[in-house]
Design an enzyme around this catalytic site. Structure first.
Site, PDB file in Angstrom:
ATOM      1  N   LYS A   1     -10.561   0.364  -0.882  1.00  0.00           N
ATOM      2  CA  LYS A   1      -9.728  -0.844  -1.042  1.00  0.00           C
ATOM      3  C   LYS A   1     -10.646  -2.047  -1.252  1.00  0.00           C
ATOM      4  CE  LYS A   1      -5.833  -3.159   1.289  1.00  0.00           C
ATOM      5  NZ  LYS A   1      -5.035  -3.224   2.539  1.00  0.00           N
TER       6      LYS A   1
ATOM      7  N   SER B   1      -0.175  -3.054   1.635  1.00  0.00           N
ATOM      8  CA  SER B   1      -1.052  -3.660   0.656  1.00  0.00           C
ATOM      9  C   SER B   1      -2.076  -2.693   0.050  1.00  0.00           C
ATOM     10  CB  SER B   1      -1.785  -4.833   1.290  1.00  0.00           C
ATOM     11  OG  SER B   1      -2.630  -4.366   2.322  1.00  0.00           O
TER      12      SER B   1
ATOM     13  N   SER C   1      -0.054  -1.394   6.095  1.00  0.00           N
ATOM     14  CA  SER C   1      -0.656  -1.383   4.764  1.00  0.00           C
ATOM     15  C   SER C   1      -1.347  -0.086   4.351  1.00  0.00           C
ATOM     16  CB  SER C   1      -1.649  -2.535   4.628  1.00  0.00           C
ATOM     17  OG  SER C   1      -0.958  -3.740   4.421  1.00  0.00           O
TER      18      SER C   1
END
Lengths: 482, 473
Positions: free
Chosen positions: B67, B142, B166
């Protein structure tokens, strides 16, 4: 008589003398090239996290204990949020509601109201809390903008906040002086105002004598020396008094001291003050401090100035004045003790150190820290006086040579043949000559003006290039004239 | 053999054989990403430089996607924000150091909601990620890019971060396995902070076994993170036994309420049945402060975020707007650099910490958080695990909730509590809706009971086929 009473409180920021910064392993070295002592943590780079340096806490606890304060049993940090380029995270890690120590005191010596005596006054210490220092903006030599040096960012600071117990600018000066002395004795800070390791802001207000309510306070910043604190406060008291007498209101604000102009200027009003949005620092887990830990630090506290003054008075029979003068300057007091340890008379050492040595060094603009005369050298000189090898008068000539030629007293005395003459026959001979040459003075003496013997002794000394024992010369002359 | 379809366990075995295999695998994944990422948009950047192919370490030669809020030395890290465009960190996050030490290498940086603010990946400054199961739908957020990269076989496994769901919600939306470890289990050093008291890094993988292996690599105490726990890391693969007999699984009554999609509810009921059949005991429990979770979260998380994001001011790195003075620089840089959701959260967080509002919002939020935490402590006196949906719905359409932040915030209703309470939680594939969209099942356990989670998740996975299904791309 002044109608107004002044109320002063001080906030002192002390850089703690740790090797590494408070939340990372970077060096705290002063004077490095810009941004050399930095890492992702003290640059506040995204993703970096602080880790507490326990050494900073130990030093903060020492200060708390020396100020008779309570040490918190739980250590917690908070974030103080504001924007400024020298603050790389846009928040300063500080302590908001749980300072490392609180409710302490500092005893200072102030003039009594009559002005004739020196009395002790207790100044309350509200709190002392740990925080990280910010970086520094550099404007000089920069076109179109400023540079930032983050070397100082993350250096541990202890902010010591006093109660509004000070009443005069001189008291503020004395408070800072006493506080600095304690910090130096604790060996927790260099306390160097020029290098910024000691910084001070002052809060000041005035009120009518007898009023219980405090007046509107003004904070003064940019105070770069103890003298500046005193001068800025004097200026500010005058300014506030004039405002009040004109019937105007005092605005709550922050003002900056301009040393060159000798005035304070408004920096921001209360309305423009920041809302720091303090909240607990989630990156540092609060931890407890045990009573045992506090006691360990307490036991390791060094002798503090007040105790040392007492000891100097009792053990060395120094006057309060001499003891205070020596102790206020730790290197001087340490030097004094090193001399005394050589077995020479303390009072004599105190005189020779404070008057003669310091005087000679000052004349030569040599800082005491660079004093070329070692404690054992000075002790040796004093011993020569004590055992009568040289007179005090000769010693006054020897000391400058010790500084300039970096030689020992013994060597100078030997080389220059300055050994005191104690040969009574020789002195008698010179005394006879002096008596013969000064019939008028002799007459005066004999007619009762006994102090004129001083002149005759002086003449003997002069004849013998100062080497005669003044004591013997005096005795012999008195005998011959009597 | 289609190398990109390998699980982490298979990939490690394949690559370990010889460096040539590792190279082949690396190239296969890059080829896969190049072929399909124009549709999925899981990656913000791919690592172009060929790594040196190691054969040592338990992840030797395994390509992993990261990420874009986890720092890798020398690789641009944007957090999906314009304000960090071009920012290249000079250091590796602790998890990256651990991955590298285990022999893994990084395929690329994954797209994400800006600063992890979002549940759909639509707040990324660089455009949304598309759900590999239906390109018109969101992948969740996310960590949407991380989950999509795994679901679309563009990475063998991924790391995401989870502040309020997330990792788990996108895992649920993409039919992947995603675990948010106990707060403190994995070092946060090098994770760009959102909500510092909530954030955890965790794996997103194709199987429960992969998640157990990957968590074992990245977990552990880190002297650079004061909030990381100084506890030994168990061998999580030892928990992978197909046996849940005697395990007590709680169903919070507060979780089965209005707003829960009927297909999701049905999947959860099915999961309950499977566990019963496997010998687990199902107990109804209560988490009485559940209805406050979203409120507490949007106070605590935004307060911390408003402070954490202060550093993006244009002074030192990233984006800086043209300006004539300092105050102008701050205002313009932050106005132009942050997207709408970031601004919304900064404003919210600034408000709840402001003088005069602190006690009413932030302080009450903290107190309520303690109550919510106590709900879980009490529940875990009764049960070993709590089972729930991961998200109230299957993946929704791109654009569907963009203008309705409250509805968007509610898509994290089942995941937020685990962050507030600091407990570990996993999302595992739990079936598909009538429209064949993925549905995730969440399991939560008490702090540091990841082993219990893996045990139950593995048993469920082995009893079902959901994880074997692949999207058609």
């Amino acid at each position: 008589m002044n109608m107004y009473e002044t109320v002063i409180g001080l906030e002192t920021h002390v850089q703690l003398k740790t090797k590494s910064k408070i939340f990372c392993a970077c060096s705290t070295q002063f004077g490095s090239e810009p941004n050399v002592n930095t890492c992702p943590v003290c640059l506040g780079l995204p993703g970096s996290l602080p880790v507490m340096n326990k050494e900073a806490l130990a030093l903060a606890m020492k200060v708390g204990l020396a100020l008779n304060a309570q040490i918190a049993s739980r250590i917690k940090f908070d974030r103080k949020n504001y924007f400024y380029p020298d603050l790389p995270k846009a928040y300063q890690i500080s302590q908001y509601d749980m300072p490392v120590s609180s409710k302490g005191e500092l005893v200072i010596e102030v003039k009594s109201p009559s002005g004739s005596d020196v009395i002790k006054k207790r100044i309350g210490i509200t709190r002392a809390h740990l925080e990280e220092d910010a970086g520094k903006l550099l404007h000089e030599g920069v076109k179109d903008g400023s540079w930032v040096d983050y070397n100082r960012g993350g250096v541990p600071l202890l902010e010591i906040v006093s109660e509004p117990d000070l009443r005069l600018p001189e008291e503020a000066y004395e408070y800072l002086h006493t506080l600095k002395s304690i910090l130096i004795y604790l060996d927790v800070s260099d306390c160097n105002m020029e290098e910024g390791s000691l910084r001070c802001d002052a809060n000041v207000s005035i009120r009518k004598n007898g009023d219980a309510k405090l007046g509107t306070k003004v904070e003064i910043k940019n105070l770069n020396s103890f003298k500046a604190v005193q001068k800025a406060l004097q200026y500010e008291i005058k300014r506030q008094t004039e405002l009040v007498e004109r019937g105007e209101r005092i605005r709550q604000e922050t003002r900056l001291w301009d040393e060159g102009k000798g005035q304070t200027f408004s920096m921001r009003s209360k309305e423009e003050a920041h809302d720091y949005r303090y909240f607990p620092e989630p990156d540092l887990v609060p931890f407890t401090v045990s009573r045992e830990q506090v006691e360990t630090v307490r036991k390791a506290l060094p002798e503090l100035p007040q105790a040392r003054i007492e000891r100097f008075r009792k053990t060395f029979e120094l006057s309060e004045y001499d003891a205070y003068a020596l102790v206020s300057d730790k290197p001087l007091a340490d030097y004094f003790e090193a001399c005394v340890a050589k077995g020479v008379h303390p009072k004599l050492v105190s005189n020779w150190l404070q008057t003669e040595l310091i005087g000679a060094l000052n004349e030569r603009k040599i800082d005491f820290t660079k004093n070329p005369v070692s404690a054992s050298d000075l002790a040796a000189l004093v011993r020569l006086i004590e055992n009568g090898t040289i007179s005090g008068k000769i010693a006054k000539d020897v000391l400058p040579l010790m500084i300039d030629e970096k030689k020992s007293a013994d060597m100078i005395v030997k080389e220059k043949n300055l050994v005191q003459v104690t040969d009574e026959k020789l002195i008698e001979k010179v005394c006879d000559q002096v008596i013969a040459a000064n019939p008028k003075v002799v007459e005066q003496y004999r007619s009762g003006k006994t102090q004129s013997i001083g002149f005759l002794v002086g003449q003997v000394m002069k004849e013998m290039q100062g080497k005669a024992s003044p004591k013997l010369a005096n005795e012999i002359l008195a005998r011959k004239l009597g | 053999m289609e190398l990109h379809k390998l699980t982490l366990k298979q990939a490690a075995e394949f690559s370990k054989a010889n460096p040539q295999n590792a190279k082949e695998l690396f190239n296969a994944l890059k080829a896969r990403a190049k072929a399909i990422d124009s549709k999925v948009k899981a990656y913000l950047s791919l690592i172009e430089k060929e790594p040196s192919f190691e054969t040592k370490g338990i992840l030797a030669g395994v390509p992993i996607s990261i990420k874009d809020n986890i720092c890798i030395e020398g690789c641009e890290t944007t957090c999906g924000s314009k304000i960090l465009k071009g920012y290249v960190p000079p250091y590796d996050a602790t998890v990256i150091k651990k991955l590298k030490a285990a022999g893994a290498f990084i395929v690329g940086k994954c797209n994400m909601d800006e600063f992890a603010f979002g549940s759909s990946n639509e707040s990324s400054a660089f455009g949304p990620v598309h759900n590999p199961w239906d390109l018109t739908r969101v992948p969740g957020g996310s960590s949407g890019g991380s989950a999509a990269s795994v679901a679309a076989d563009e990475a063998i496994a991924a790391l995401g971060s989870d502040t309020g769901g997330s990792i788990r919600q996108p895992a649920s939306f993409c039919s992947a396995v995603g675990i948010k470890p106990t707060y403190g289990r994995v070092s946060r050093y090098g994770l760009v902070a959102f909500g510092s008291s909530l954030d955890q890094i965790g794996p997103i993988t194709k199987t429960v076994e992969d998640a157990a292996i990957l968590l074992g690599v990245i977990a552990g105490h880190d002297p650079h993170d004061s909030t990381s726990a100084n506890l030994p890391v168990p061998d999580y693969t030892k928990s992978l036994v197909k046996d849940v007999k005697g395990l007590k699984i709680g169903l919070p009554k507060e979780y089965f309420v209005k707003g829960l999609d009927p297909d999701v509810e049905q999947a959860v009921r099915k999961a309950v049945k499977i566990y019963q059949d496997l010998g687990a005991k199902i107990v109804e429990i209560s988490l009485p402060h559940t209805s406050y979770a979203v409120h507490i979260y949007y106070i605590v998380a935004t307060a911390e975020a408003s402070s954490n994001l202060g550093r993006f001011d244009g002074v030192r790195y990233g984006f800086r707007a043209q300006s004539s003075n300092l105050s102008d620089m701050y205002l313009k840089t932050r106005d132009e650099g942050f997207g709408a959701e970031a601004k919304r959260r900064i404003l919210l967080g600034t408000f709840v910490l402001s003088a005069g509002y602190y006690d009413a919002y932030y302080l009450r939020g903290l107190k309520a958080r303690t109550l919510l935490k106590q709900d879980f402590e009490k529940a875990f006196e009764q049960v070993d695990l709590i089972l729930s949906p991961t998200a109230p719905t299957p993946p929704f359409k791109l654009g569907e909730k963009v203008d309705d932040p409250i509805s968007m915030y509610l898509s994290d209703i089942y995941t937020i509590s685990a962050n507030l309470a600091g407990v570990p939680a996993i999302s595992i594939p739990g079936g598909f809706s009538k429209e064949l969209l993925p549905i995730g099942i969440q399991l939560m356990a008490k702090p540091f009971a990841e082993e219990t989670i893996f045990r139950a998740a593995y048993a469920f996975e082995q009893a079902t086929d959901f994880h074997k299904k692949k999207p058609t791309l």
